[in-house]
Motif scaffolding. Structure first.
Motif, PDB file in Angstrom:
ATOM      1  N   LEU A 290       0.823  -1.215   0.000  1.00 22.35           N
ATOM      2  CA  LEU A 290       0.000   0.000   0.000  1.00 22.35           C
ATOM      3  C   LEU A 290       0.855   1.262   0.000  1.00 22.35           C
ATOM      4  O   LEU A 290       0.486   2.283  -0.597  1.00 22.35           O
ATOM      5  CB  LEU A 290      -0.933   0.000   1.221  1.00 22.35           C
ATOM      6  CG  LEU A 290      -2.090  -1.004   1.184  1.00 22.35           C
ATOM      7  CD1 LEU A 290      -2.759  -1.087   2.553  1.00 22.35           C
ATOM      8  CD2 LEU A 290      -3.106  -0.617   0.117  1.00 22.35           C
ATOM      9  N   ASN A 297      -4.942   2.652  -1.459  1.00 22.43           N
ATOM     10  CA  ASN A 297      -5.305   3.098  -0.115  1.00 22.43           C
ATOM     11  C   ASN A 297      -6.259   4.291  -0.144  1.00 22.43           C
ATOM     12  O   ASN A 297      -6.691   4.768   0.913  1.00 22.43           O
ATOM     13  CB  ASN A 297      -4.040   3.468   0.663  1.00 22.43           C
ATOM     14  CG  ASN A 297      -4.233   3.413   2.168  1.00 22.43           C
ATOM     15  OD1 ASN A 297      -4.758   2.440   2.700  1.00 22.43           O
ATOM     16  ND2 ASN A 297      -3.809   4.462   2.855  1.00 22.43           N
ATOM     17  N   ILE A 311      -2.118   3.854   7.173  1.00 23.83           N
ATOM     18  CA  ILE A 311      -2.592   2.540   6.727  1.00 23.83           C
ATOM     19  C   ILE A 311      -3.258   1.840   7.909  1.00 23.83           C
ATOM     20  O   ILE A 311      -2.581   1.448   8.865  1.00 23.83           O
ATOM     21  CB  ILE A 311      -1.444   1.688   6.162  1.00 23.83           C
ATOM     22  CG1 ILE A 311      -0.861   2.368   4.918  1.00 23.83           C
ATOM     23  CG2 ILE A 311      -1.924   0.282   5.833  1.00 23.83           C
ATOM     24  CD1 ILE A 311       0.368   1.698   4.375  1.00 23.83           C
ATOM     25  N   ILE A 313      -5.566  -1.406   8.526  1.00 22.34           N
ATOM     26  CA  ILE A 313      -6.010  -2.624   7.847  1.00 22.34           C
ATOM     27  C   ILE A 313      -7.085  -3.317   8.682  1.00 22.34           C
ATOM     28  O   ILE A 313      -6.880  -3.631   9.854  1.00 22.34           O
ATOM     29  CB  ILE A 313      -4.830  -3.580   7.581  1.00 22.34           C
ATOM     30  CG1 ILE A 313      -3.858  -2.921   6.601  1.00 22.34           C
ATOM     31  CG2 ILE A 313      -5.322  -4.913   7.037  1.00 22.34           C
ATOM     32  CD1 ILE A 313      -2.677  -3.787   6.211  1.00 22.34           C
ATOM     33  N   THR A 364      -8.654   1.311   5.944  1.00 24.95           N
ATOM     34  CA  THR A 364      -8.376   1.744   4.571  1.00 24.95           C
ATOM     35  C   THR A 364      -8.219   0.569   3.612  1.00 24.95           C
ATOM     36  O   THR A 364      -8.244   0.762   2.395  1.00 24.95           O
ATOM     37  CB  THR A 364      -7.093   2.584   4.544  1.00 24.95           C
ATOM     38  OG1 THR A 364      -5.981   1.780   4.992  1.00 24.95           O
ATOM     39  CG2 THR A 364      -7.217   3.805   5.450  1.00 24.95           C
ATOM     40  N   PHE A 365      -8.070  -0.657   4.180  1.00 28.64           N
ATOM     41  CA  PHE A 365      -7.886  -1.848   3.353  1.00 28.64           C
ATOM     42  C   PHE A 365      -8.296  -3.047   4.210  1.00 28.64           C
ATOM     43  O   PHE A 365      -8.129  -3.035   5.435  1.00 28.64           O
ATOM     44  CB  PHE A 365      -6.424  -1.974   2.910  1.00 28.64           C
ATOM     45  CG  PHE A 365      -6.134  -3.130   1.987  1.00 28.64           C
ATOM     46  CD1 PHE A 365      -6.507  -3.083   0.662  1.00 28.64           C
ATOM     47  CD2 PHE A 365      -5.489  -4.272   2.447  1.00 28.64           C
ATOM     48  CE1 PHE A 365      -6.247  -4.146  -0.199  1.00 28.64           C
ATOM     49  CE2 PHE A 365      -5.211  -5.335   1.605  1.00 28.64           C
ATOM     50  CZ  PHE A 365      -5.593  -5.274   0.275  1.00 28.64           C
ATOM     51  N   GLN A 386     -14.000   1.524   1.270  1.00 23.12           N
ATOM     52  CA  GLN A 386     -12.660   1.152   0.813  1.00 23.12           C
ATOM     53  C   GLN A 386     -12.679   0.807  -0.672  1.00 23.12           C
ATOM     54  O   GLN A 386     -13.737   0.574  -1.267  1.00 23.12           O
ATOM     55  CB  GLN A 386     -12.146  -0.038   1.635  1.00 23.12           C
ATOM     56  CG  GLN A 386     -12.000   0.261   3.119  1.00 23.12           C
ATOM     57  CD  GLN A 386     -11.635  -0.964   3.924  1.00 23.12           C
ATOM     58  OE1 GLN A 386     -11.289  -2.005   3.382  1.00 23.12           O
ATOM     59  NE2 GLN A 386     -11.722  -0.853   5.251  1.00 23.12           N
TER      60      GLN A 386
END
Length: 449
Positions: A290, A297, A311, A313, A364-365, A386
């Motif tokens: 990412l 992202n 980041i 997750i 974000t992921f 996302q």
């Protein structure tokens, strides 16, 4: 003549004695009634004593504060009125569209009353129960139960006494009527009634056939969807209706990461007191990928693209209430030990249904690991807003070519579903290849290549 007079006098005296005995019995029964009715009046004093003893300290139990995105939840009562609870013991549970929140007793005591019913919708800081903190006093329900039992016993005794009085009054009349009734019946009718038997074979067969029909009946059960299940369905349908989803695939040779895990698993456990798994390798590889591909992202906000310079997750975890996605914050700054420790904490919370709403906000992921259930292949659905989600699957030995030779290697299929509105196919394929590279050879992470 004198003998006849004497017999009449004896008969008259015996009748008077019998009447006196009956009158005395009735008088005695009325005395018992009066005595018992006096004892029943004392129950009011018992009620007054109960009310006086119930002037004790009570503690209000309230619902916790919700996050800004949650308005209300459905309450499920886990205890009953009169149950004794210890401090911090869970007495109820609130199910929201994101998580299940526990309501714990602030102090040890006895539940005096619930102010809400099971299944009601409640908001934050709502009074749901009153807790009696005095352990020496019985719950109000027990006192009421004792008083009601005492009143029932009084009514039973009174009813029994009334029946005894009626029995004394009609005893002789019953004897005379029964004697005349028996003598009036013909002997052959009495014989047939006494000697007859009821044929129950037909009803028995009917009962057996009915049971077979019930056991063989086809049935169905309707269960109301939970708020979390409803919310999951809404978000999945939102993703399908909003995103232009497309999935790209690849496969990862797990030989190196398996060897790496076997070599350092014991040392890792001795140092950090947690086990080394495969999820930390995939999460760290995704975070590095990412960083290399910031467009993955990013998200779409109306007519703008928002790039996040952090980041977070989301890791999809299956719980008894449904699929939950706790979020690991700032993963780009975490090492394997930090990631494994965070995953372990979230796993324990998911088992105990103690995940807070704040634990699942943002992200974000997302990474979804269907391999723990033996999944071979699949296409995950994006978690809005996302832009992409990584799907992991099971590790299976398959024949692959390596340096011109066919070898059996532990392989895993991986899938990346992305929003084609923001990601082009090139970006998605390069991103998934980066994850493959970092997992197969983690040394490239430190070399930044």
């Amino acid at each position: 003549m004198s003998q006849i007079v004497l017999l009449r006098a004896l008969h008259w005296s015996s009748s008077i004695a019998t009447a006196l005995r009956r009158t005395t019995s009735v008088h005695r029964l009325h005395q018992y009634q009066n005595h018992y009715s006096y004892s029943t009046l004392s129950t009011s004093s018992n009620e007054i004593l109960v009310r006086e003893n119930n002037t004790i300290d009570t503690v209000d139990v309230k619902t916790p504060l919700f996050s800004e995105s949650v308005k209300e939840g459905t309450i499920r009562l886990l205890k009953k009125v009169g149950d004794k609870v210890s401090a911090d013991e869970t007495i109820a549970e609130i199910e929201t569209d994101k998580a299940a929140l526990n309501i714990n007793a602030p102090q040890a005591g006895t539940i005096e009353i619930f102010l809400v019913a099971d299944g009601d919708n409640v908001t934050a800081n709502t009074h749901i129960a009153k807790l009696n903190t005095n352990n020496d006093v019985k719950p109000v329900s027990e006192n009421k139960k004792a008083l009601s039992i005492e009143k029932i016993d009084a009514e039973k005794v009174k009813h029994t006494l009334d029946e005894s009085i009626d029995k004394v009054n009609i005893e002789q009349t019953k004897e005379k009527s029964s004697t005349s009734f028996i003598s009036s019946k013909p002997s052959h009718i009495l014989t047939s009634v006494a000697g007859s038997k009821l044929d129950t074979s037909a009803p028995q067969n009917l009962t057996t056939s009915t049971k077979q029909q019930v056991s063989e009946a086809r049935s169905e059960t309707r269960v109301k969807m939970s708020k979390m299940r409803i919310r999951i369905a809404e978000r999945l349908k939102q993703a399908q209706n909003t995103c232009a989803m497309l999935t790209t695939f690849n496969e990862i040779d797990m030989s190196n990461i398996i060897e790496f895990r076997k070599k350092y698993a014991d040392q890792f456990f001795k140092r950090h007191k947690i086990k080394l798994g495969f999820m930390s390798a995939f999460i760290k590889a995704s975070a590095c990928a990412l960083v290399d591909n910031p467009i993955v992202n990013a998200i779409i906000d109306e007519n703008e693209i928002v790039y996040r310079h952090y980041i977070d997750i989301s890791v999809a975890v299956a719980s008894s209430k449904g699929l939950v996605v706790p979020v690991l914050r700032n993963v780009e700054k975490m090492n394997y030990a930090d990631i494994e420790r965070a995953i372990n904490e979230f796993g324990e919370k998911a088992k105990n249904n103690s995940l807070a709403i704040e634990d699942m906000d943002g992200g974000t992921f997302t990474i979804s690991n269907g391999g723990v259930f033996g999944s071979l292949f699949g296409t995950p659905i994006i978690n809005p807003p996302q832009s992409a989600i990584l799907g992991m699957h099971g590790i299976f030995d398959r024949p692959v070519t390596s340096n011109g030779k066919i070898e059996i290697r532990p392989m895993m299929y991986v899938a990346l579903t992305y929003d084609h509105r923001i990601l082009d196919g090139r970006d998605a394929v390069l991103f998934l290849r980066k994850i493959k590279q970092y997992v197969e050879d983690s040394r490239t992470i430190f070399l930044d290549i």
